[in-house]
Design a protein around this motif. Structure first.
Motif: not given
Length: 528
Positions: A443, A446-447, A463, A474, A477, A481
């Motif tokens: 995660t 990815r971010l 997404d 998710r 994630y 965020r």
């Protein structure tokens, strides 16, 4: 039944004027005023009389609070000298010029000064007639002036009425005390109301309860000011400026979106309804005049409207030389505007709600028992000048083009700077945030990749078709965020506190962050 009929008709008129303004380019307040005049010709509405308390207690606190809430405190600080001069000396000079003009038409000095006080202040909501045509710098100065000058006008009004009603004598000490109470008491009441409700707001998590607190703030400030005989108008303005500074710090994203949606709608209704009611009330003002008095008042309307514009333009040209004489610092020279820009500002001094409220608040009788002299003339002239002063809205866009005012690129530059700084700060804090949230390494990677690829991840939707879009990942994630959004918001507040960005830039960025936060909070993955 008139009340229900009036609500339905005014609502329909507002819809029609909104659509008409979009299609014709004519400012909506001008159409609303014209529609009100036409409605006043109908017997059903012609007898309507609007109490001054309705304007002072319902319309003004809400409208001025919202205008102050959306006004830049940094711009007020930057142009404080010009705002102070136009909201004090210009108000007194305007009231004196109007009083002298009315006296030349045969009105005694006492009632003439009452009329001058009614027409001296510009109107913050009426300034929106030209808001879309002017650079942010100029519209902010006009709004700030309109928010502050009401206090001076109300002091002049109170002194003039006191002279006419009871024959009291004025002294410099008495005038100074009235100004001190009006300004000092009004600002103190607004600050007290805002701080109390903001302190309570910190402990409120319910969205509707938070929105209700926002609704109560301006009216609480206004009430406190009225209790000490200070300016309720300044109380509402002071409260709005304070809440604008604290809202990004203590408010939640859902509450802010609720408040902005609600108040945007409420102020649209109140502002539009006020202009329609002004038009309707003009019929009652006409009925109060007869024969030669009506012709004289019509002449006064035309001449006073010209005097208001002339005095304002003359003051803007003379005051700038006075400021330059006293302050030649380089930073002061950066604030100067050209002669054409001052002409535009001179033509933008619209009158509206506060003038209406002052006019219809004139007492009907004096202490001796006789009628207040020339009251009908004061009311009629005020209504007439409000209407006439909106006429420049038709040709002001052409004047603005003639002025060739420089493009205001500062907001977009600051917005780009804010996006860069918030994204950079969030990216640097990402490893710490991931550790605090217990995020998986995938995660975090990815971010981090998305934030490096995009200056502002808020415009993307990572997404969609994501390889790790399983509900658990998710949710993981989304939590990260949300932490990134909180970091960006903290950076925004710091940039505003350091005066690196303006309040308007903060609100634009905050709107995007709030929408993104609400979307993440409502993500079904978080319910798994």
């Amino acid at each position: 039944m008139l009340g229900l009929e009036l609500i339905v008709v005014i609502g329909a008129v507002l819809v029609a004027c909104r659509v008409g303004a979009q299609r014709t380019g004519i400012a909506a307040p001008v159409l609303q005023l014209a529609a009100g005049v036409l409605l006043g010709l109908l017997p059903t509405f012609g007898a309507l009389e609007l109490p001054s308390e309705v304007v002072l207690l319902l319309f003004l606190p809400a409208l001025l609070w919202w205008e102050a809430f959306n006004t830049s405190l940094r711009e007020i600080r930057r142009y404080r000298r010009a705002i102070f001069l136009t909201s004090t000396l210009l108000v007194v000079a305007t009231a004196a010029a109007v009083a002298a003009t009315a006296h030349a038409f045969g009105v005694p000095w006492g009632p003439a000064w009452v009329l001058g006080a009614a027409l001296a202040p510009t109107d913050a909501t009426a300034v929106n007639v030209v808001a879309r045509y002017l650079p942010r710098r100029q519209i902010m100065v006009l709004r700030a002036e309109s928010l502050v000058n009401d206090g001076t006008a109300l002091v002049v009004f109170g002194l003039a009425v006191g002279v006419v009603v009871s024959g009291e004598e004025l002294s410099p000490a008495h005038i100074g005390w009235e100004l001190l109470v009006s300004y000092g008491g009004g600002i103190a009441a607004g600050v007290a109301a805002a701080l109390v409700w903001v302190a309570l707001r910190r402990h409120i998590t319910d969205t509707l309860a938070a929105a209700t607190i926002f609704f109560l703030i301006p009216f609480t400030g206004y009430l406190l000011a009225e209790l000490v005989h200070a300016s309720g108008v300044l109380a509402a303005v002071a409260a709005g400026l304070i809440v604008a500074q604290t809202s990004p710090v203590y408010g939640s994203a859902p509450a802010r979106r609720q408040v902005f949606a609600t108040w945007g709608f409420v102020t649209f209704l109140l502002n539009g309804a006020l202009f329609v009611l002004i038009g309707i009330e003009s019929q009652a003002a006409v009925r109060g005049m007869e024969g030669a008095d009506l012709l004289q008042a019509l002449g006064m309307v035309a001449v006073i409207a010209l005097v208001l514009v002339a005095v304002r333009i003359a003051f803007l040209f003379t005051s700038v030389f006075f400021i330059r004489l006293l302050d030649r610092r380089p930073q002061q020279r950066l604030l100067r505007v050209g002669a054409r820009a001052r002409i535009v500002s001179g033509l933008s001094g619209f009158r509206g709600a506060i003038s209406l409220a002052i006019a219809i608040a004139v007492p009907t009788a004096i202490d001796a028992g006789s009628a207040f002299p020339y009251r009908d003339t004061i009311v009629f002239t005020t209504f007439g000048v409000i209407c006439v002063m909106l006429l420049p809205a038709f040709f002001l866009p052409a004047v603005i083009r003639w002025a060739r005012m420089p493009e205001d690129t500062e907001p977009e530059e600051e917005l780009h700077y804010a996006r860069t700084q918030t994204s950079t700060a969030a990216l640097e804090a990402l490893p710490r945030l991931a550790d605090e949230q217990g995020a998986r390494a995938s995660t975090l990677h990815r971010l981090e990749t998305e934030m490096r690829e995009h200056l502002d991840v808020l415009g993307a939707d990572p997404d969609d078709d994501a390889p790790d879009a399983a509900p658990q990942l998710r949710s993981d994630y989304n939590r990260l965020r949300l932490a990134v959004i909180a970091e960006k918001r903290a950076t925004l507040i710091r940039l505003r506190r350091d005066r690196r960005i303006d309040d308007t830039v903060l609100r634009r960025m905050q709107f995007t962050l709030d929408i993104e936060e609400i979307r993440l909070l409502e993500d079904p993955a978080d319910d798994e």
